[in-house]
Design a protein around this motif. Structure first.
Motif, PDB file in Angstrom:
ATOM      1  N   MET A  23      35.554  33.146 -41.115  1.00 25.54           N
ATOM      2  CA  MET A  23      35.163  31.846 -41.675  1.00 25.54           C
ATOM      3  C   MET A  23      33.911  32.010 -42.516  1.00 25.54           C
ATOM      4  O   MET A  23      33.090  32.912 -42.279  1.00 25.54           O
ATOM      5  N   THR A  24      33.787  31.172 -43.508  1.00 23.11           N
ATOM      6  CA  THR A  24      32.561  31.126 -44.303  1.00 23.11           C
ATOM      7  C   THR A  24      31.557  30.206 -43.631  1.00 23.11           C
ATOM      8  O   THR A  24      31.895  29.430 -42.725  1.00 23.11           O
ATOM      9  N   ALA A  25      30.317  30.272 -44.128  1.00 24.24           N
ATOM     10  CA  ALA A  25      29.285  29.384 -43.595  1.00 24.24           C
ATOM     11  C   ALA A  25      29.675  27.923 -43.800  1.00 24.24           C
ATOM     12  O   ALA A  25      29.459  27.084 -42.923  1.00 24.24           O
ATOM     13  N   ALA A  26      30.287  27.625 -44.948  1.00 23.60           N
ATOM     14  CA  ALA A  26      30.697  26.243 -45.224  1.00 23.60           C
ATOM     15  C   ALA A  26      31.780  25.793 -44.253  1.00 23.60           C
ATOM     16  O   ALA A  26      31.776  24.651 -43.773  1.00 23.60           O
ATOM     17  N   GLU A  27      32.733  26.687 -43.942  1.00 21.81           N
ATOM     18  CA  GLU A  27      33.787  26.322 -42.996  1.00 21.81           C
ATOM     19  C   GLU A  27      33.217  26.099 -41.600  1.00 21.81           C
ATOM     20  O   GLU A  27      33.613  25.166 -40.894  1.00 21.81           O
ATOM     21  N   LEU A  28      32.294  26.973 -41.184  1.00 26.94           N
ATOM     22  CA  LEU A  28      31.674  26.799 -39.869  1.00 26.94           C
ATOM     23  C   LEU A  28      30.904  25.484 -39.787  1.00 26.94           C
ATOM     24  O   LEU A  28      30.930  24.799 -38.761  1.00 26.94           O
ATOM     25  N   ARG A  29      30.232  25.139 -40.884  1.00 21.70           N
ATOM     26  CA  ARG A  29      29.465  23.892 -40.901  1.00 21.70           C
ATOM     27  C   ARG A  29      30.402  22.695 -40.702  1.00 21.70           C
ATOM     28  O   ARG A  29      30.067  21.732 -39.998  1.00 21.70           O
ATOM     29  N   ARG A  30      31.596  22.768 -41.300  1.00 18.30           N
ATOM     30  CA  ARG A  30      32.549  21.675 -41.134  1.00 18.30           C
ATOM     31  C   ARG A  30      33.071  21.599 -39.697  1.00 18.30           C
ATOM     32  O   ARG A  30      33.577  20.566 -39.274  1.00 18.30           O
ATOM     33  N   HIS A  31      32.947  22.706 -38.979  1.00 19.38           N
ATOM     34  CA  HIS A  31      33.355  22.729 -37.573  1.00 19.38           C
ATOM     35  C   HIS A  31      32.163  22.506 -36.642  1.00 19.38           C
ATOM     36  O   HIS A  31      32.255  22.746 -35.438  1.00 19.38           O
ATOM     37  N   GLY A  32      31.057  22.078 -37.202  1.00 17.54           N
ATOM     38  CA  GLY A  32      29.915  21.727 -36.373  1.00 17.54           C
ATOM     39  C   GLY A  32      28.964  22.844 -36.063  1.00 17.54           C
ATOM     40  O   GLY A  32      28.074  22.683 -35.220  1.00 17.54           O
ATOM     41  N   VAL A  33      29.101  24.002 -36.716  1.00 18.43           N
ATOM     42  CA  VAL A  33      28.211  25.135 -36.457  1.00 18.43           C
ATOM     43  C   VAL A  33      27.266  25.291 -37.646  1.00 18.43           C
ATOM     44  O   VAL A  33      27.704  25.680 -38.737  1.00 18.43           O
ATOM     45  N   ARG A  41      24.212  34.184 -33.856  1.00 11.81           N
ATOM     46  CA  ARG A  41      25.301  34.863 -33.155  1.00 11.81           C
ATOM     47  C   ARG A  41      25.639  36.229 -33.764  1.00 11.81           C
ATOM     48  O   ARG A  41      26.401  36.990 -33.155  1.00 11.81           O
ATOM     49  N   CYS A  42      25.112  36.520 -34.949  1.00  9.41           N
ATOM     50  CA  CYS A  42      25.377  37.804 -35.595  1.00  9.41           C
ATOM     51  C   CYS A  42      24.233  38.802 -35.394  1.00  9.41           C
ATOM     52  O   CYS A  42      24.245  39.885 -35.994  1.00  9.41           O
ATOM     53  N   ARG A  43      23.238  38.460 -34.576  1.00 10.33           N
ATOM     54  CA  ARG A  43      22.177  39.415 -34.274  1.00 10.33           C
ATOM     55  C   ARG A  43      22.761  40.619 -33.533  1.00 10.33           C
ATOM     56  O   ARG A  43      23.841  40.526 -32.945  1.00 10.33           O
ATOM     57  N   PRO A  44      22.077  41.777 -33.557  1.00  8.54           N
ATOM     58  CA  PRO A  44      22.577  42.963 -32.837  1.00  8.54           C
ATOM     59  C   PRO A  44      22.921  42.625 -31.385  1.00  8.54           C
ATOM     60  O   PRO A  44      22.132  42.013 -30.673  1.00  8.54           O
ATOM     61  N   GLY A  45      24.110  42.992 -30.984  1.00  9.48           N
ATOM     62  CA  GLY A  45      24.577  42.692 -29.638  1.00  9.48           C
ATOM     63  C   GLY A  45      25.193  41.328 -29.484  1.00  9.48           C
ATOM     64  O   GLY A  45      25.693  40.996 -28.401  1.00  9.48           O
ATOM     65  N   GLY A  46      25.191  40.531 -30.548  1.00 12.50           N
ATOM     66  CA  GLY A  46      25.756  39.184 -30.485  1.00 12.50           C
ATOM     67  C   GLY A  46      27.270  39.200 -30.538  1.00 12.50           C
ATOM     68  O   GLY A  46      27.895  40.238 -30.826  1.00 12.50           O
ATOM     69  N   PRO A  47      27.884  38.048 -30.306  1.00 19.08           N
ATOM     70  CA  PRO A  47      29.356  37.988 -30.223  1.00 19.08           C
ATOM     71  C   PRO A  47      30.067  37.936 -31.579  1.00 19.08           C
ATOM     72  O   PRO A  47      31.280  38.094 -31.627  1.00 19.08           O
ATOM     73  N   TRP A  48      29.320  37.660 -32.663  1.00 14.81           N
ATOM     74  CA  TRP A  48      29.922  37.583 -33.980  1.00 14.81           C
ATOM     75  C   TRP A  48      29.340  38.667 -34.881  1.00 14.81           C
ATOM     76  O   TRP A  48      28.420  39.403 -34.508  1.00 14.81           O
ATOM     77  N   GLN A  49      29.867  38.749 -36.095  1.00 15.13           N
ATOM     78  CA  GLN A  49      29.338  39.671 -37.103  1.00 15.13           C
ATOM     79  C   GLN A  49      29.510  39.045 -38.483  1.00 15.13           C
ATOM     80  O   GLN A  49      30.336  38.153 -38.680  1.00 15.13           O
ATOM     81  N   MET A  50      28.706  39.561 -39.446  1.00 13.10           N
ATOM     82  CA  MET A  50      28.758  39.058 -40.818  1.00 13.10           C
ATOM     83  C   MET A  50      28.967  40.261 -41.742  1.00 13.10           C
ATOM     84  O   MET A  50      28.016  40.874 -42.226  1.00 13.10           O
ATOM     85  N   PRO A  53      28.200  38.813 -47.281  1.00 11.06           N
ATOM     86  CA  PRO A  53      27.306  37.656 -47.377  1.00 11.06           C
ATOM     87  C   PRO A  53      28.058  36.332 -47.231  1.00 11.06           C
ATOM     88  O   PRO A  53      29.017  36.062 -47.962  1.00 11.06           O
ATOM     89  N   GLY A  54      27.627  35.521 -46.273  1.00 16.13           N
ATOM     90  CA  GLY A  54      28.222  34.209 -46.083  1.00 16.13           C
ATOM     91  C   GLY A  54      29.576  34.209 -45.425  1.00 16.13           C
ATOM     92  O   GLY A  54      30.228  33.167 -45.350  1.00 16.13           O
ATOM     93  N   VAL A  55      30.036  35.362 -44.928  1.00 14.09           N
ATOM     94  CA  VAL A  55      31.343  35.464 -44.290  1.00 14.09           C
ATOM     95  C   VAL A  55      31.151  35.950 -42.856  1.00 14.09           C
ATOM     96  O   VAL A  55      30.518  36.989 -42.629  1.00 14.09           O
ATOM     97  N   PHE A  56      31.708  35.225 -41.903  1.00 13.71           N
ATOM     98  CA  PHE A  56      31.513  35.511 -40.484  1.00 13.71           C
ATOM     99  C   PHE A  56      32.847  35.842 -39.825  1.00 13.71           C
ATOM    100  O   PHE A  56      33.863  35.180 -40.083  1.00 13.71           O
ATOM    101  N   VAL A  57      32.814  36.873 -38.989  1.00 15.60           N
ATOM    102  CA  VAL A  57      33.965  37.226 -38.170  1.00 15.60           C
ATOM    103  C   VAL A  57      33.609  36.874 -36.735  1.00 15.60           C
ATOM    104  O   VAL A  57      32.576  37.320 -36.222  1.00 15.60           O
ATOM    105  N   LEU A  58      34.449  36.110 -36.094  1.00 14.21           N
ATOM    106  CA  LEU A  58      34.094  35.526 -34.807  1.00 14.21           C
ATOM    107  C   LEU A  58      34.404  36.454 -33.633  1.00 14.21           C
ATOM    108  O   LEU A  58      34.902  36.047 -32.585  1.00 14.21           O
ATOM    109  N   HIS A  59      34.135  37.728 -33.808  1.00 16.76           N
ATOM    110  CA  HIS A  59      34.123  38.708 -32.720  1.00 16.76           C
ATOM    111  C   HIS A  59      33.250  39.869 -33.194  1.00 16.76           C
ATOM    112  O   HIS A  59      32.917  39.976 -34.384  1.00 16.76           O
TER     113      HIS A  59
END
Length: 328
Positions: A23-33, A41-50, A53-59
């Motif tokens: 998801m993009t940052a804009a899509e996440l924002r529309r989902h309340g994030v 959530r993308c910090r080292p050891g976090g559950p997500w990754q980026m 730029p502006g693109v997030f993978v939710l694992h």
């Protein structure tokens, strides 16, 4: 906020409907994030990754090939933003066995209009073009047609063996015709590169052999008389006239497969000379039927009908002038 801070369940609800976890940052924002929460959530050891730029993978594990391509298109804004996957990634989507999967590539080539302001970053290589091809849908992704994807791939490959393997698979696998590849090579101004010369020569020979085999099938399955195969026509004691792929001497009908690449305006000396020789044959009463490799693939029945009509018409015409038939 910490990694344990509960987030809205709406992104997880999105995953439940089979959508990729990209998801993009804009899509996440529309989902309340909000962006800050996503980056947290993308910090080292976090559950997500980026990955871009502006693109997030939710694992936080390795991306699959499909997730890589979804991330690439999210970054480029395609397909709504006019972005087309090309190169090796496109060939894999077209089913090429000789192309590595997207997850194994360091870069994914993406064609975008020249006016778009995007930069290559991470696994994305932006290729700006004045001529954005009409994308072909493959596994849900907008993909460049095989000839364009192939040329974009081989133009960056220094290994002659790999280039030859991909070109051969394109022709043998029925993905496209040799002249389509040669036309794209000419547009990209690549045929003169040393590592492509041998591969292109082999491609032309491969295309010629396949076209001749298809003509043999057309004649056999169309119930046509057996011709003289691959012969040269000469004037008695005089000059060479023309090579033809099939010739029926009793009807003076010749078939010529035009397997050459389309030329730029103005033609070429070789093409002009071939045309002149064919005109000479016509003047001697020989009927020349020109077929194309694509026609032999797409409409073999129509090609057989064209030859059959020429044979019938020749049977009613005055007998041709003397022509000597010799093996090519």
């Amino acid at each position: 906020m910490t990694d344990n801070t509960p987030l809205t369940p709406r992104p997880l609800h999105r995953l439940a409907d089979g959508s990729p976890p990209v998801m993009t940052a804009a899509e996440l924002r529309r989902h309340g994030v909000p962006p800050a929460a996503a980056h947290e959530r993308c910090r080292p050891g976090g559950p997500w990754q980026m990955p871009l730029p502006g693109v997030f993978v939710l694992h936080n594990g390795p991306l699959t090939g499909a997730e890589t391509l979804h991330a690439v298109l999210r970054y480029t804004g395609g397909p709504q933003g006019q972005a087309v996957i090309s190169g090796l990634a496109a060939l894999d989507l077209h089913g090429f066995t000789g192309a590595p999967p997207p997850a194994a590539l360091d870069r994914v080539d993406v064609l975008v209009p020249r006016v778009r302001r995007l930069r290559s970053v991470g696994c994305v290589r932006i290729v700006r073009t004045h001529r954005l091809p009409e994308p072909v849908p493959r596994h849900g992704f907008p993909v460049a047609p095989v000839p364009r994807a192939l040329v974009d791939a081989v133009g960056r490959l220094p290994d002659e063996a790999t280039v030859h393997r991909l070109l051969a698979e394109a022709v043998r696998g029925g993905h496209c015709e040799p002249h389509e590849i040669l036309r794209e090579l000419a547009r990209a101004r690549l045929p003169g590169r040393p590592h492509l010369t041998v591969a292109v020569d082999a491609l032309v020979a491969e295309g010629r052999a396949l076209a001749e085999q298809r003509l043999l099938t057309v004649v056999h399955e169309g119930g046509l008389p057996v011709p003289c195969w691959n012969v040269g026509l000469w004037l008695p004691g005089g000059p060479f006239l023309c090579n033809v792929d099939a010739y029926w001497p009793e009807r003076a009908v010749a078939v010529d497969i035009d397997a050459r690449a389309p030329r730029q305006r103005g033609g070429s000396p070789d093409r002009a000379e071939t045309t002149r020789r064919h005109q000479t044959l016509t003047g001697l009463g020989v009927t020349v039927v020109r077929l194309t490799p694509r026609g032999l693939v797409d409409s073999p029945g129509a090609q057989a009908d064209a030859v059959r009509a020429a044979l019938r018409a020749a049977g009613r015409a005055p007998r041709a002038g003397s022509v000597v038939v010799l093996p090519r």
